[in-house]
Design a protein around this motif. Structure first.
Motif, mmCIF file in Angstrom:
data_model
loop_
_atom_site.group_PDB
_atom_site.id
_atom_site.type_symbol
_atom_site.label_atom_id
_atom_site.label_comp_id
_atom_site.label_asym_id
_atom_site.label_seq_id
_atom_site.Cartn_x
_atom_site.Cartn_y
_atom_site.Cartn_z
ATOM 1 N N PRO A 92 1.019 0.225 4.646
ATOM 2 C CA PRO A 92 2.023 -0.926 4.466
ATOM 3 C C PRO A 92 1.840 -1.811 3.211
ATOM 4 N N ILE A 93 0.462 -2.166 2.975
ATOM 5 C CA ILE A 93 0.124 -3.243 2.004
ATOM 6 C C ILE A 93 0.586 -2.492 0.704
ATOM 7 N N ILE A 94 0.461 -1.169 0.467
ATOM 8 C CA ILE A 94 0.669 -0.609 -0.915
ATOM 9 C C ILE A 94 2.391 -0.670 -0.821
ATOM 10 N N ARG A 95 3.127 -0.204 0.220
ATOM 11 C CA ARG A 95 4.597 -0.154 0.213
ATOM 12 C C ARG A 95 5.070 -1.720 -0.052
ATOM 13 N N ALA A 96 4.203 -2.750 0.477
ATOM 14 C CA ALA A 96 4.804 -4.042 0.264
ATOM 15 C C ALA A 96 4.543 -4.368 -1.424
ATOM 16 N N LEU A 97 3.616 -3.978 -2.134
ATOM 17 C CA LEU A 97 3.271 -4.262 -3.362
ATOM 18 C C LEU A 97 4.271 -3.569 -4.241
ATOM 19 N N LEU A 98 4.524 -2.297 -3.867
ATOM 20 C CA LEU A 98 5.589 -1.419 -4.556
ATOM 21 C C LEU A 98 6.885 -2.196 -4.515
ATOM 22 N N ASP A 99 7.458 -2.691 -3.167
ATOM 23 C CA ASP A 99 8.575 -3.299 -2.912
ATOM 24 C C ASP A 99 8.667 -4.370 -3.803
ATOM 25 N N ARG A 100 7.535 -5.152 -4.242
ATOM 26 C CA ARG A 100 7.959 -6.416 -5.023
ATOM 27 C C ARG A 100 7.871 -6.387 -6.358
ATOM 28 N N GLY A 101 7.600 -4.991 -6.751
ATOM 29 C CA GLY A 101 7.758 -4.737 -8.212
ATOM 30 C C GLY A 101 6.263 -4.360 -8.725
ATOM 31 N N TYR A 102 5.241 -4.326 -7.984
ATOM 32 C CA TYR A 102 3.757 -4.117 -8.891
ATOM 33 C C TYR A 102 3.714 -2.722 -9.093
ATOM 34 N N GLU A 103 3.116 -2.219 -9.956
ATOM 35 C CA GLU A 103 2.802 -0.994 -10.207
ATOM 36 C C GLU A 103 1.434 -0.784 -9.728
ATOM 37 N N VAL A 104 1.062 0.280 -8.594
ATOM 38 C CA VAL A 104 -0.047 0.508 -7.993
ATOM 39 C C VAL A 104 -0.600 1.873 -8.332
#
Length: 363
Positions: free
Chosen positions: A22-34
């Protein structure tokens, strides 16, 4: 240009990887590259969940639980843990420089930080509860020392510390709760879950045992669970939690899987009456967010799991048994007349706030 986040995950079972989703998905949703980094089964799991993301293999800790005393286990594994932390720190610095990383988030990998970059530790344990005051003090000092290099500490719990209790207590401003992190809240519609609770007879399985964790305790528990499930007049499922095929195979009354992805685990949990699993933190988050009845078995040598299991004893949904006293039939008898609780509420605002403050005063 999007900011790049290196997300590092410990491989002690799959719990650290599952709660990272869920944390990785939230980062991706905010436009971060993970960019992902882990090892063994956790890395395979994350690559399956996020096949398009770049990933790196980190050094393995190879921790083994050979005793039921935390400090004896610590002494036995100390050399390999220190070596792994040193190696992962060197590799993290290399990745950060090579891939121009802007921040690092680490789930319980204490070597994954780089000076000058915002570094986050995701953990639910800032203190020990072993029953021995001296050992607890030493453990707290050790954790505090390992956490000095991190700018933020994210606790995957609500602000009341419903699950973690005193394990995550701290007065430091860098410590923030980010809410329960489980993907299983969306694995089934609320209507389907409601209907399942109303009609247990429609469940596909009566019992599903979902295993994970370090060896040799994982194998020891699997052997005993298999032995007991085979004697029951019930349709059962067993997820072994090892590398292998996700294809099902039938062994008597037990449907066996080596491993399952999160979607499949969600379907399995929602189509089963009672879950048998460790009292690991991520497992408890999944159980709380699905409202499932469960038999909890703390891992010997992990007082943290014993503490968490004891906290769950007061909830009718759960039966707690020690591994050496496992009796699945008696647990089923106790849970037979207990209705599943309503799924717990998961809010994203705590995680959203933590992500917003990731670069605060560091950019």
């Amino acid at each position: 240009m999007h900011k790049r986040i290196l997300y590092c995950v410990l491989d002690w079972g799959l719990g650290h990887a599952t709660r990272s989703i869920p944390i990785i998905r939230a980062l991706l949703d905010r436009g971060y590259e993970v960019i992902l980094a882990s090892d063994n089964l956790a890395l395979d799991f994350l690559r399956t969940e996020f096949p398009s993301l770049t990933s790196y293999k980190l050094p393995s800790y190879n921790v083994e639980y050979l005793a039921e005393n935390l400090f004896l286990n610590g002494i036995y594994n100390l050399k390999r843990i220190r070596s792994a932390i040193k190696a992962e720190h060197a590799l993290t610095r290399h990745i950060a420089k090579k891939d121009k990383i802007d921040a690092i988030i680490s789930d319980n990998r204490y070597g994954c930080h780089v000076a000058g970059l915002p570094s986050v530790m995701v953990t639910h344990q800032l203190q020990f509860r072993t029953g021995n005051t001296l050992q607890d003090r030493i453990g707290k000092m050790l954790i505090s020392k390992l956490l000095k290099s991190f700018d933020h500490i994210w606790i995957p719990d609500d602000e009341e510390r419903t699950l973690s209790g005193v394990l995550s207590m701290s007065g430091e401003s860098r410590v923030k709760c980010i809410g329960w992190q489980s993907t299983l809240v969306s694995s089934s519609s609320s209507m389907e879950m409601h209907q399942n609770k109303r009609n247990e007879a429609r469940k596909e399985y009566i019992i599903a045992a979902i295993l994970s964790g370090p060896e040799p305790m994982r194998t020891t528990l699997e052997v005993e669970i298999r032995r007991q499930l085979e004697t029951l007049d019930a349709k059962c499922a067993l997820v072994r939690g090892v590398k292998g095929s996700p294809e099902a195979r039938q062994e008597g009354n037990i449907t066996v899987y080596d491993t399952l992805d999160r979607t499949e685990v969600g379907h399995l949990i929602n189509s089963t009456s009672v879950i048998v699993c460790r009292s690991g933190y991520s497992s408890l988050m999944d159980l709380q967010t699905t409202g499932k009845k469960a038999l909890l078995i703390p891992t010997p040598g992990q007082p943290e799991q014993k503490y968490l299991a004891e906290r769950m004893r007061s909830i009718p949904n759960y039966v707690v048994q020690e591994q050496g006293e496992l009796d699945i039939k008696s647990a089923m008898d106790r849970l037979a007349n207990i209705n599943s609780t309503n799924p717990g509420t998961v809010s994203s605002y705590l995680l959203d706030n933590a992500i917003k403050n990731l670069f605060k005063n560091t950019s």
